[in-house]
Design a protein around this motif. Structure first.
Motif, PDB file in Angstrom:
ATOM      1  N   ASP A  55       0.824  -1.213   0.000  1.00  0.00           N
ATOM      2  CA  ASP A  55       0.000   0.000   0.000  1.00  0.00           C
ATOM      3  C   ASP A  55       0.860   1.267   0.000  1.00  0.00           C
ATOM      4  O   ASP A  55       0.914   2.012   0.964  1.00  0.00           O
ATOM      5  CB  ASP A  55      -0.929  -0.010   1.217  1.00  0.00           C
ATOM      6  N   HIS A  57       0.801   3.466  -2.930  1.00  0.00           N
ATOM      7  CA  HIS A  57       0.437   3.985  -4.248  1.00  0.00           C
ATOM      8  C   HIS A  57      -0.188   5.376  -4.209  1.00  0.00           C
ATOM      9  O   HIS A  57      -0.587   5.901  -5.252  1.00  0.00           O
ATOM     10  CB  HIS A  57      -0.502   2.992  -4.943  1.00  0.00           C
ATOM     11  N   GLN A  58      -0.269   5.970  -3.033  1.00  0.00           N
ATOM     12  CA  GLN A  58      -0.815   7.324  -2.920  1.00  0.00           C
ATOM     13  C   GLN A  58       0.296   8.282  -2.481  1.00  0.00           C
ATOM     14  O   GLN A  58       1.427   7.875  -2.256  1.00  0.00           O
ATOM     15  CB  GLN A  58      -1.998   7.341  -1.940  1.00  0.00           C
ATOM     16  N   TYR A  59      -0.070   9.558  -2.355  1.00  0.00           N
ATOM     17  CA  TYR A  59       0.922  10.547  -1.935  1.00  0.00           C
ATOM     18  C   TYR A  59       1.599  10.146  -0.628  1.00  0.00           C
ATOM     19  O   TYR A  59       0.952   9.686   0.312  1.00  0.00           O
ATOM     20  CB  TYR A  59       0.257  11.910  -1.676  1.00  0.00           C
ATOM     21  N   SER A  60       2.905  10.368  -0.583  1.00  0.00           N
ATOM     22  CA  SER A  60       3.581  10.318   0.709  1.00  0.00           C
ATOM     23  C   SER A  60       3.550  11.736   1.289  1.00  0.00           C
ATOM     24  O   SER A  60       2.985  12.659   0.702  1.00  0.00           O
ATOM     25  CB  SER A  60       5.031   9.856   0.537  1.00  0.00           C
ATOM     26  N   THR A  62       4.560  15.358   1.792  1.00  0.00           N
ATOM     27  CA  THR A  62       5.042  16.210   0.708  1.00  0.00           C
ATOM     28  C   THR A  62       6.564  16.271   0.630  1.00  0.00           C
ATOM     29  O   THR A  62       7.142  16.172  -0.448  1.00  0.00           O
ATOM     30  CB  THR A  62       4.476  17.636   0.868  1.00  0.00           C
ATOM     31  N   ALA A 267       5.976   7.923  -4.228  1.00  0.00           N
ATOM     32  CA  ALA A 267       5.915   7.188  -2.962  1.00  0.00           C
ATOM     33  C   ALA A 267       6.439   5.747  -3.075  1.00  0.00           C
ATOM     34  O   ALA A 267       7.220   5.311  -2.222  1.00  0.00           O
ATOM     35  CB  ALA A 267       4.485   7.196  -2.421  1.00  0.00           C
TER      36      ALA A 267
END
Length: 398
Positions: A55, A57-60, A62, A267
């Protein structure tokens, strides 16, 4: 249609990236743009495969994933000799290219001046101009590419806001000595100037040379913005993972610039790269030895062919002297070289502020088989490229 911005009026597209396209067009061995044709370390690739099923696959965050910043802080402490706060003294960027741009925009206002050594990686002049600042170019003199301290101080007397320092240097492969760095540091302190470093080749340095982090010099931490990336160290140029390390007040501003430039680095790639950041000292010794062998292979081949070249102290670039061919344009020579000889190179004029048209840059971050193929093709150099009028050489003669 309204007039377009004038910011880019004084420079072209990247000549380095253009020569990669030329190499592809003619099927040339691409020794122009500096990326390897061998795989990254197996451990990093294995972790990347695992990450693809996890998991991430989304923004870390900034300014970089927490575990990435922590691993980077630990790794750089080992080499820089200074404890780094992963929460307040690091910004993770989309490659060192963004790191350098963010650093420039963090310190430079429109109308400021910035010192750039020449030859220089082509982005530095563009970064300065895009920030609204004015570059002051100070020459490095071959064959060792040393600077004249009086000329450097004359540049500092113009009260620049910053100096850009690429160490080890692209394209000339210079590794600045401690004494040279101390001269720069003394001027930076005297004239109250920031120093923006590009240290992307920090681990590719050839004996007996040693890389000294500018931020580690006495009194320099507070005025140094250290930029680098994982691209060259771990052979992952396409991952675009860079960073800024600097004192908290500087990083606080750089975080804002970075946020509005790119939001954040990838990410999943940060997660996979943590594996590399945790490698022990043996990896960096192996890396140095690997590139030393490649440098020696390529230099020996060029010597056997009687082609004049520089000897890099660090990084993986060589400048070839093409004076014997009598070309007025080194860009034209590189296009002919790719088309007729089948080797891609970068015209040296894209790196020099001075009127230099007799040097071209090749790199040796390639498999041995690729380097041998390039040398085999260069063996026909004097037969396939005709010497222009006025040269004391003729095609086919050595």
């Amino acid at each position: 249609m309204p007039e377009l911005s004038q910011r880019t009026a004084t420079f072209t597209d990247s000549v380095i990236r253009r020569m990669t396209r030329v190499s592809l067009q003619y099927g040339a061995v691409n020794l122009s743009q500096g990326f390897p044709d061998f795989e990254p370390p197996r451990e990093i690739l294995q972790r990347l495969a695992e990450v693809s099923r996890e998991d991430f696959h989304q923004y870390s965050i900034t300014w970089g994933a927490q575990n990435f910043r922590e691993a980077l802080a630990e790794k750089q402490w080992r080499f820089m000799g200074r404890r780094i706060d992963p929460n307040s003294e690091i910004v993770v960027t989309c490659g060192s290219t963004e790191a350098m741009m963010a650093a420039m925009m963090t310190v430079a206002n429109p109308g400021d001046k910035v010192i750039v050594f020449s030859p220089f990686y082509e982005n530095y002049g563009a970064d300065t101009i895009l920030s609204g600042a004015e570059p002051i170019y100070v020459p490095l003199y071959p064959p060792e590419f040393n600077f004249d301290a009086d000329e450097l101080e004359a540049a500092f007397r113009q009260h620049p806001k910053a100096l850009v320092l690429c160490n080890p240097s692209n394209p000339c492969g210079k590794v600045f000595t401690y004494d040279e760095l101390k001269i720069i540091a003394d001027f930076a302190e005297t004239y109250d100037t920031f120093v923006i470093t590009d240290e992307v080749y920090e681990h590719i340095v050839y004996e007996p040379n040693r890389h000294v982090y500018f931020a580690s010099l006495p009194g320099m931490w507070d005025r140094t913005i250290s930029c680098s990336s994982l691209s060259k160290t771990y052979s992952i140029t396409g991952w675009r993972l860079g960073y800024i390390i600097a004192p908290a007040p500087i990083v606080d501003v750089a975080k804002k610039v970075h946020d509005f430039l790119t939001v954040g680095a990838a990410a999943p790639l940060q997660e996979a790269a943590v594996t590399g950041l945790k490698f022990g000292d043996a990896y960096y010794t192996w890396l140095r030895d690997k590139y030393t062998k490649k440098r020696d292979l390529f230099l020996r081949g060029l010597d056997d062919l009687g082609i004049s070249h520089t000897v890099p102290q660090g990084a993986y670039y060589i400048l070839l002297d093409i004076s014997e061919f009598g070309f007025d344009s080194d860009l034209e020579f590189c296009e002919v070289l790719a088309r007729d000889v089948g080797v891609g190179a970068v015209p040296g004029s894209s790196f020099f502020r001075e009127n230099v048209n007799h040097l071209i840059r090749l790199h040796f971050a390639k498999k041995d088989a690729t380097l041998y193929e390039a040398l085999n093709r260069l063996d026909s150099l004097r037969n396939k490229i005709s010497v222009r009028k006025g040269s004391r050489y003729r095609a086919g003669e050595q």
